[in-house]
Write a protein that holds these residues in place. Structure first.
Motif, mmCIF file in Angstrom:
data_model
loop_
_atom_site.group_PDB
_atom_site.id
_atom_site.type_symbol
_atom_site.label_atom_id
_atom_site.label_comp_id
_atom_site.label_asym_id
_atom_site.label_seq_id
_atom_site.Cartn_x
_atom_site.Cartn_y
_atom_site.Cartn_z
ATOM 1 N N LYS A 77 46.640 -32.426 -29.290
ATOM 2 C CA LYS A 77 47.713 -31.493 -29.660
ATOM 3 C C LYS A 77 48.409 -31.010 -28.248
ATOM 4 C CE LYS A 77 44.763 -29.878 -33.652
ATOM 5 N NZ LYS A 77 44.267 -28.579 -34.191
ATOM 6 N N LEU A 78 49.582 -30.404 -28.730
ATOM 7 C CA LEU A 78 50.409 -30.121 -27.418
ATOM 8 C C LEU A 78 50.528 -28.452 -27.559
ATOM 9 C CD1 LEU A 78 51.808 -31.083 -24.989
ATOM 10 C CD2 LEU A 78 53.948 -31.333 -26.164
ATOM 11 N N GLY A 79 50.201 -27.679 -26.597
ATOM 12 C CA GLY A 79 50.429 -26.370 -26.761
ATOM 13 C C GLY A 79 50.989 -25.953 -25.230
ATOM 14 N N ILE A 80 51.349 -24.720 -25.319
ATOM 15 C CA ILE A 80 51.789 -24.057 -24.161
ATOM 16 C C ILE A 80 51.190 -22.682 -23.679
ATOM 17 C CG2 ILE A 80 53.824 -23.122 -25.114
ATOM 18 C CD1 ILE A 80 55.372 -23.815 -22.536
ATOM 19 N N ALA A 81 51.075 -22.170 -22.434
ATOM 20 C CA ALA A 81 50.591 -20.964 -22.239
ATOM 21 C C ALA A 81 51.395 -19.921 -22.110
ATOM 22 C CB ALA A 81 49.425 -21.235 -20.819
ATOM 23 N N PRO A 82 51.157 -18.533 -22.615
ATOM 24 C CA PRO A 82 52.052 -17.636 -22.449
ATOM 25 C C PRO A 82 52.269 -17.170 -21.083
ATOM 26 C CG PRO A 82 49.956 -16.720 -23.140
ATOM 27 C CD PRO A 82 49.844 -18.350 -23.043
ATOM 28 N N ILE A 83 51.621 -17.633 -19.928
ATOM 29 C CA ILE A 83 51.874 -17.092 -18.650
ATOM 30 C C ILE A 83 53.294 -17.335 -18.242
ATOM 31 C CG2 ILE A 83 51.064 -19.182 -17.253
ATOM 32 C CD1 ILE A 83 49.273 -17.094 -15.707
ATOM 33 N N GLY A 84 54.152 -18.357 -18.815
ATOM 34 C CA GLY A 84 55.555 -18.652 -18.435
ATOM 35 C C GLY A 84 56.240 -17.489 -18.891
ATOM 36 N N TRP A 85 55.818 -16.597 -19.668
ATOM 37 C CA TRP A 85 56.823 -15.569 -20.284
ATOM 38 C C TRP A 85 56.246 -14.239 -19.812
ATOM 39 C CZ3 TRP A 85 55.744 -20.116 -22.831
ATOM 40 C CH2 TRP A 85 56.866 -20.813 -23.868
ATOM 41 N N THR A 86 54.735 -14.152 -19.813
ATOM 42 C CA THR A 86 54.343 -12.711 -19.100
ATOM 43 C C THR A 86 53.048 -12.981 -18.438
ATOM 44 O OG1 THR A 86 53.606 -10.552 -20.063
ATOM 45 C CG2 THR A 86 53.372 -12.256 -21.543
ATOM 46 N N ASN A 87 52.847 -12.733 -17.255
ATOM 47 C CA ASN A 87 51.754 -12.984 -16.246
ATOM 48 C C ASN A 87 50.687 -11.892 -16.529
ATOM 49 O OD1 ASN A 87 50.525 -13.155 -13.738
ATOM 50 N ND2 ASN A 87 51.891 -14.973 -13.569
ATOM 51 N N ASP A 88 49.404 -12.592 -16.542
ATOM 52 C CA ASP A 88 48.350 -11.632 -16.678
ATOM 53 C C ASP A 88 47.897 -11.092 -15.415
ATOM 54 O OD1 ASP A 88 48.245 -12.371 -19.405
ATOM 55 O OD2 ASP A 88 46.246 -13.297 -19.379
ATOM 56 N N ASP A 89 48.063 -12.048 -14.183
ATOM 57 C CA ASP A 89 47.635 -11.050 -12.932
ATOM 58 C C ASP A 89 48.662 -10.397 -12.363
ATOM 59 O OD1 ASP A 89 45.121 -12.708 -12.891
ATOM 60 O OD2 ASP A 89 46.376 -14.396 -12.255
ATOM 61 N N MET A 90 50.157 -10.508 -12.713
ATOM 62 C CA MET A 90 50.946 -9.634 -12.306
ATOM 63 C C MET A 90 51.969 -9.276 -13.386
ATOM 64 S SD MET A 90 52.171 -11.795 -8.801
ATOM 65 C CE MET A 90 52.310 -13.472 -9.699
ATOM 66 N N PRO A 91 51.421 -8.147 -14.120
ATOM 67 C CA PRO A 91 51.987 -7.715 -15.366
ATOM 68 C C PRO A 91 53.530 -7.282 -15.275
ATOM 69 C CG PRO A 91 49.961 -6.648 -14.917
ATOM 70 C CD PRO A 91 50.275 -7.138 -13.926
ATOM 71 N N GLU A 92 53.985 -7.238 -14.030
ATOM 72 C CA GLU A 92 55.488 -6.862 -13.644
ATOM 73 C C GLU A 92 56.238 -8.116 -14.040
ATOM 74 O OE1 GLU A 92 53.856 -7.958 -9.502
ATOM 75 O OE2 GLU A 92 53.085 -7.014 -11.465
ATOM 76 N N LEU A 93 55.580 -9.276 -13.916
ATOM 77 C CA LEU A 93 56.284 -10.434 -14.332
ATOM 78 C C LEU A 93 56.405 -10.627 -15.612
ATOM 79 C CD1 LEU A 93 55.169 -13.147 -11.627
ATOM 80 C CD2 LEU A 93 57.202 -11.651 -11.485
ATOM 81 N N GLY A 94 57.689 -10.655 -16.363
ATOM 82 C CA GLY A 94 57.821 -10.738 -17.785
ATOM 83 C C GLY A 94 57.324 -9.349 -18.572
#
Length: 298
Positions: free
Chosen positions: A8-25
């Motif tokens: 299966k092919l998925g994608i992580a949400p970290i390109g939209w909103t970053n867990d380590d740097m919440p200001e990104l996205g």
């Protein structure tokens, strides 16, 4: 072309909103994120910090878009805190993922990790485990693997920049000292290449242990800059060291060919943490989907 059927092919949400740097996205909503994942042609996702933890709410939002949960990151502190703390947090995480239908749990040891430290140079200050820390890590992972098995799941260990398991030698030791029945490996192209490892060597050596794959590309000119300017991991991410497959220096064709030949089953997850104000998440998700289709047929 990739012949394996049970992938299966998925994608992580970290390109939209970053867990380590919440200001990104920070401005990107959960609904926008998963809608664009589906629009780009993906069928699965890992879990981000804006995802509802109520499983019924999350299931409904995902099912409307034809998505399912592939896995989610778990931070272990086996080398730096009492085992019970990690175990209790892991059980809750495991049960959430099990309810969402996931089969694997991404685990990374964060004891002494510098991946979340903005000012600490990545390559100069990378943690190195002591013999005692290795023992705690191996024993602790066996416990987590047993707990995962109670729900018919596996733990997949995420080698990661800025942690005690980053290099080929460290991955080799972890695989040698852990029970294959209890501890599997997450294979991440981007972290290996950024670290300076031979990603195909690691892939082929540990193929039998790999049960989850992160597809991440590297902008090598930024990686060189990280070395030259003694940047931290977070500074590297903000500078664009990672990108989606097809946009950096990695040729993913031999990666897919090797995994196909070995009969790999499971998820391929595109994961590229970038600043969404610079790298539009939908645009890069579409680029990745097109590239993967062209080189693998998936």
């Amino acid at each position: 072309m990739f012949e394996g059927k049970n992938v299966k092919l998925g994608i992580a949400p970290i390109g939209w909103t970053n867990d380590d740097m919440p200001e990104l996205g920070g401005e990107v909503t959960f609904e926008q994120c998963i809608s664009e994942m589906a629009l780009a042609g993906f069928t699965g996702s890992e879990v981000g910090n804006k995802y509802p933890r109520n499983t019924e709410v999350l299931k409904k939002a995902l099912s409307l878009r034809g998505l399912e949960i592939a896995s989610a990151w778990f931070s272990a502190f086996l080398t730096s805190r009492p085992l019970e703390e990690t175990v209790e947090a892991f059980k809750e995480h495991r049960d959430f993922l099990h309810e969402m239908g996931a089969k694997v749990i991404v685990v990374s040891e964060q004891g002494n990790s510098i991946q979340g430290k903005m000012e600490i140079p990545l390559f100069e200050k990378k943690p190195v485990f002591t013999e005692e820390e290795w023992r705690l890590l191996v024993d602790g992972l066996h416990v987590l693997g047993e707990l995962a098995a109670e729900r018919g799941m596996k733990i997949v260990y995420h080698h990661h920049m800025g942690t005690g398991v980053q290099t080929t030698a460290e991955i080799d030791r972890l695989m040698e000292e852990t029970d294959p029945e209890k501890v599997s490996l997450l294979y991440d192209t981007g972290h290996l290449v950024f670290s300076g490892e031979d990603h195909l060597h690691v892939l082929n050596k540990h193929m039998g242990r790999i049960h989850h794959v992160h597809l991440k590309d590297v902008r090598m000119e930024v990686a060189h800059k990280v070395h030259e300017e003694s940047m931290s991991f977070l500074q590297a991410v903000k500078s664009g060291v990672f990108t989606t497959p097809g946009d950096g220096c990695i040729d993913f064709k031999p990666v897919f060919e090797a995994l196909d030949a070995a009969g790999y089953e499971g998820w391929f997850v595109v994961e590229a943490e970038q600043d969404p104000t610079i790298a539009n998440p939908l645009e890069y998700a579409l680029k990745a989907r097109q590239y993967i289709r062209e080189i693998s047929g998936l």
